[in-house]
Scaffold this motif. Structure first.
Motif, PDB file in Angstrom:
ATOM      1  N   LYS A   1      -1.740  -3.860 -10.023  1.00  0.00           N
ATOM      2  CA  LYS A   1      -0.709  -2.820 -10.047  1.00  0.00           C
ATOM      3  C   LYS A   1      -1.383  -1.450 -10.075  1.00  0.00           C
ATOM      4  O   LYS A   1      -2.193  -1.161 -10.948  1.00  0.00           O
ATOM      5  N   GLY A   2      -1.023  -0.601  -9.094  1.00  0.00           N
ATOM      6  CA  GLY A   2      -1.487   0.786  -9.087  1.00  0.00           C
ATOM      7  C   GLY A   2      -2.984   0.943  -8.929  1.00  0.00           C
ATOM      8  O   GLY A   2      -3.564   1.857  -9.519  1.00  0.00           O
ATOM      9  N   LEU A   3      -3.650   0.083  -8.152  1.00  0.00           N
ATOM     10  CA  LEU A   3      -5.090   0.199  -7.937  1.00  0.00           C
ATOM     11  C   LEU A   3      -5.363   1.363  -6.982  1.00  0.00           C
ATOM     12  O   LEU A   3      -4.844   1.405  -5.865  1.00  0.00           O
ATOM     13  N   SER A   4      -6.183   2.319  -7.404  1.00  0.00           N
ATOM     14  CA  SER A   4      -6.491   3.493  -6.586  1.00  0.00           C
ATOM     15  C   SER A   4      -7.408   3.094  -5.430  1.00  0.00           C
ATOM     16  O   SER A   4      -8.413   2.393  -5.630  1.00  0.00           O
ATOM     17  N   VAL A   5      -7.053   3.553  -4.215  1.00  0.00           N
ATOM     18  CA  VAL A   5      -7.823   3.235  -3.022  1.00  0.00           C
ATOM     19  C   VAL A   5      -8.177   4.530  -2.304  1.00  0.00           C
ATOM     20  O   VAL A   5      -7.289   5.373  -2.076  1.00  0.00           O
ATOM     21  N   PRO A   6      -9.455   4.773  -1.926  1.00  0.00           N
ATOM     22  CA  PRO A   6      -9.830   5.995  -1.211  1.00  0.00           C
ATOM     23  C   PRO A   6      -9.165   6.058   0.162  1.00  0.00           C
ATOM     24  O   PRO A   6      -8.910   5.034   0.793  1.00  0.00           O
ATOM     25  N   SER A   7      -8.930   7.280   0.632  1.00  0.00           N
ATOM     26  CA  SER A   7      -8.313   7.443   1.950  1.00  0.00           C
ATOM     27  C   SER A   7      -9.200   6.905   3.055  1.00  0.00           C
ATOM     28  O   SER A   7      -8.711   6.360   4.054  1.00  0.00           O
ATOM     29  N   SER A   8     -10.531   7.026   2.897  1.00  0.00           N
ATOM     30  CA  SER A   8     -11.447   6.503   3.917  1.00  0.00           C
ATOM     31  C   SER A   8     -11.339   4.993   4.038  1.00  0.00           C
ATOM     32  O   SER A   8     -11.382   4.435   5.146  1.00  0.00           O
ATOM     33  N   ALA A   9     -11.171   4.301   2.887  1.00  0.00           N
ATOM     34  CA  ALA A   9     -11.026   2.850   2.918  1.00  0.00           C
ATOM     35  C   ALA A   9      -9.718   2.444   3.586  1.00  0.00           C
ATOM     36  O   ALA A   9      -9.649   1.458   4.331  1.00  0.00           O
TER      37      ALA A   9
ATOM     38  N   LEU B   1       0.856  -1.188   0.000  1.00  0.00           N
ATOM     39  CA  LEU B   1       0.000   0.000   0.000  1.00  0.00           C
ATOM     40  C   LEU B   1       0.890   1.235   0.000  1.00  0.00           C
ATOM     41  O   LEU B   1       1.715   1.422   0.901  1.00  0.00           O
ATOM     42  N   SER B   2       0.733   2.108  -1.002  1.00  0.00           N
ATOM     43  CA  SER B   2       1.585   3.284  -1.156  1.00  0.00           C
ATOM     44  C   SER B   2       0.735   4.542  -1.100  1.00  0.00           C
ATOM     45  O   SER B   2      -0.390   4.580  -1.619  1.00  0.00           O
ATOM     46  N   GLY B   3       1.277   5.591  -0.454  1.00  0.00           N
ATOM     47  CA  GLY B   3       0.569   6.866  -0.351  1.00  0.00           C
ATOM     48  C   GLY B   3       1.468   8.013  -0.749  1.00  0.00           C
ATOM     49  O   GLY B   3       2.695   7.954  -0.606  1.00  0.00           O
ATOM     50  N   THR B   4       0.854   9.090  -1.271  1.00  0.00           N
ATOM     51  CA  THR B   4       1.593  10.284  -1.676  1.00  0.00           C
ATOM     52  C   THR B   4       1.284  11.433  -0.718  1.00  0.00           C
ATOM     53  O   THR B   4       0.382  11.349   0.117  1.00  0.00           O
ATOM     54  N   ALA B   5       2.032  12.532  -0.868  1.00  0.00           N
ATOM     55  CA  ALA B   5       1.821  13.707  -0.008  1.00  0.00           C
ATOM     56  C   ALA B   5       0.479  14.374  -0.270  1.00  0.00           C
ATOM     57  O   ALA B   5      -0.030  15.114   0.575  1.00  0.00           O
ATOM     58  N   ASP B   6      -0.126  14.117  -1.427  1.00  0.00           N
ATOM     59  CA  ASP B   6      -1.420  14.698  -1.766  1.00  0.00           C
ATOM     60  C   ASP B   6      -2.584  13.849  -1.280  1.00  0.00           C
ATOM     61  O   ASP B   6      -3.742  14.160  -1.582  1.00  0.00           O
ATOM     62  N   GLY B   7      -2.306  12.746  -0.550  1.00  0.00           N
ATOM     63  CA  GLY B   7      -3.381  11.900  -0.024  1.00  0.00           C
ATOM     64  C   GLY B   7      -3.906  10.868  -1.004  1.00  0.00           C
ATOM     65  O   GLY B   7      -5.007  10.343  -0.819  1.00  0.00           O
ATOM     66  N   GLU B   8      -3.123  10.530  -2.053  1.00  0.00           N
ATOM     67  CA  GLU B   8      -3.532   9.505  -3.012  1.00  0.00           C
ATOM     68  C   GLU B   8      -2.904   8.170  -2.620  1.00  0.00           C
ATOM     69  O   GLU B   8      -1.705   8.096  -2.347  1.00  0.00           O
ATOM     70  N   TRP B   9      -3.718   7.121  -2.573  1.00  0.00           N
ATOM     71  CA  TRP B   9      -3.279   5.782  -2.151  1.00  0.00           C
ATOM     72  C   TRP B   9      -3.460   4.803  -3.297  1.00  0.00           C
ATOM     73  O   TRP B   9      -4.487   4.807  -3.991  1.00  0.00           O
TER      74      TRP B   9
END
Length: 257
Positions: A199-207, A178-186
């Motif tokens: 690979k690179g599946l977008s996950v909401p911050s709430s999840a 699980l990877s996160g960026t400074a802009d809150g994208e996971w």
């Protein structure tokens, strides 16, 4: 002439103490299997790896030569004495041969009556090859007079252990990142064995926050601290954008007047 089979003598207390001392010194002693050994041919060698509780009966843990498995045996199934070599016919060669003179009384010849013709002796039948000795004694016959070991049949346990080691499949390795960026994208990556399945599946911050709380409190604490830092950064960005928007509106109003 009848042959008598000598019952194997169990290892003495002196021999068992010697085996224990050799194991403690890091030199597993060599032993040879007797006719009482179950599942291993008589005369085959092996090394004693460890000793268990003598009250269990089969307390000697032996690794037969050429095998990767360690099996349990009793004190009557192994010996420290190396057996004598056997010739091609399977008979044991004695170390020294002593010739003894014996007197054999030959029966007196019998003369047939003149009136009865004597038939010539039949031709000798071709000599049949001696059957080969079995490589291992039957488990049931070799262990007929032996009490059952505590915890089930030892031959079955030995066979099950060897079979399980050969049939045990290798579990696949799964890696979840699980990877996160400074802009809150996971984003989520999944590798199954050597193949990347996701690979690179977008996950909401709430999840991400909910999953962290389910996994472990320490994980939730780390993820919450990261999310809080992202929130502060986004608040500052919103305030900056609002200030720029107010300045742009004021400039537009001045230009319109």
């Amino acid at each position: 002439m009848s042959s008598r089979t000598t019952k194997p003598q169990p290892l003495s207390e002196t021999e068992i103490r010697h085996i224990a001392a050799e194991i403690d010194a890091g030199k597993p002693p060599m032993v040879w299997f007797t006719a009482a050994a179950v599942g291993v041919p008589e005369g085959r060698s092996g090394k004693v790896i460890s000793l268990g509780d003598p009250s269990e009966g089969d307390f000697l843990q032996v690794k037969p030569t050429g095998s990767k498995d360690v099996l349990s045996f009793g004190p009557t199934e192994v010996t420290l004495t190396k057996p004598a070599r056997k010739d091609a016919a399977g008979a044991t060669k004695p170390k020294t041969a002593t010739r003894k003179d014996s007197t054999v009384t030959m029966p007196s010849p019998v003369t047939a009556p003149p009136s009865v013709p004597i038939a010539p002796p039949p031709a000798p039948a071709p000599k049949a090859e001696a059957p080969q000795a079995p490589s291992a004694p039957e488990p049931a016959a070799a262990n007929a007079d032996k009490p059952a070991a505590k915890g089930g049949s030892r031959p079955a346990r030995n066979a099950a252990a060897a079979g399980a080691a050969a049939r045990k499949p290798k579990a696949p390795e799964v890696t979840v990142t699980l990877s996160g960026t400074a802009d809150g994208e996971w984003t989520l990556d999944v590798v199954n064995g050597k193949k990347r399945t996701i690979k690179g599946l977008s996950v909401p911050s709430s999840a991400v926050s909910q999953a962290a709380k389910i996994l472990h409190p320490e994980v939730a604490e780390v993820v919450d601290s990261i999310l809080e830092a992202v929130r502060e950064q986004q608040r500052a960005k919103v305030e900056q954008l609002q200030a720029e928007l107010e300045n742009a509106r004021r400039l537009l109003d001045d230009l319109a007047g």
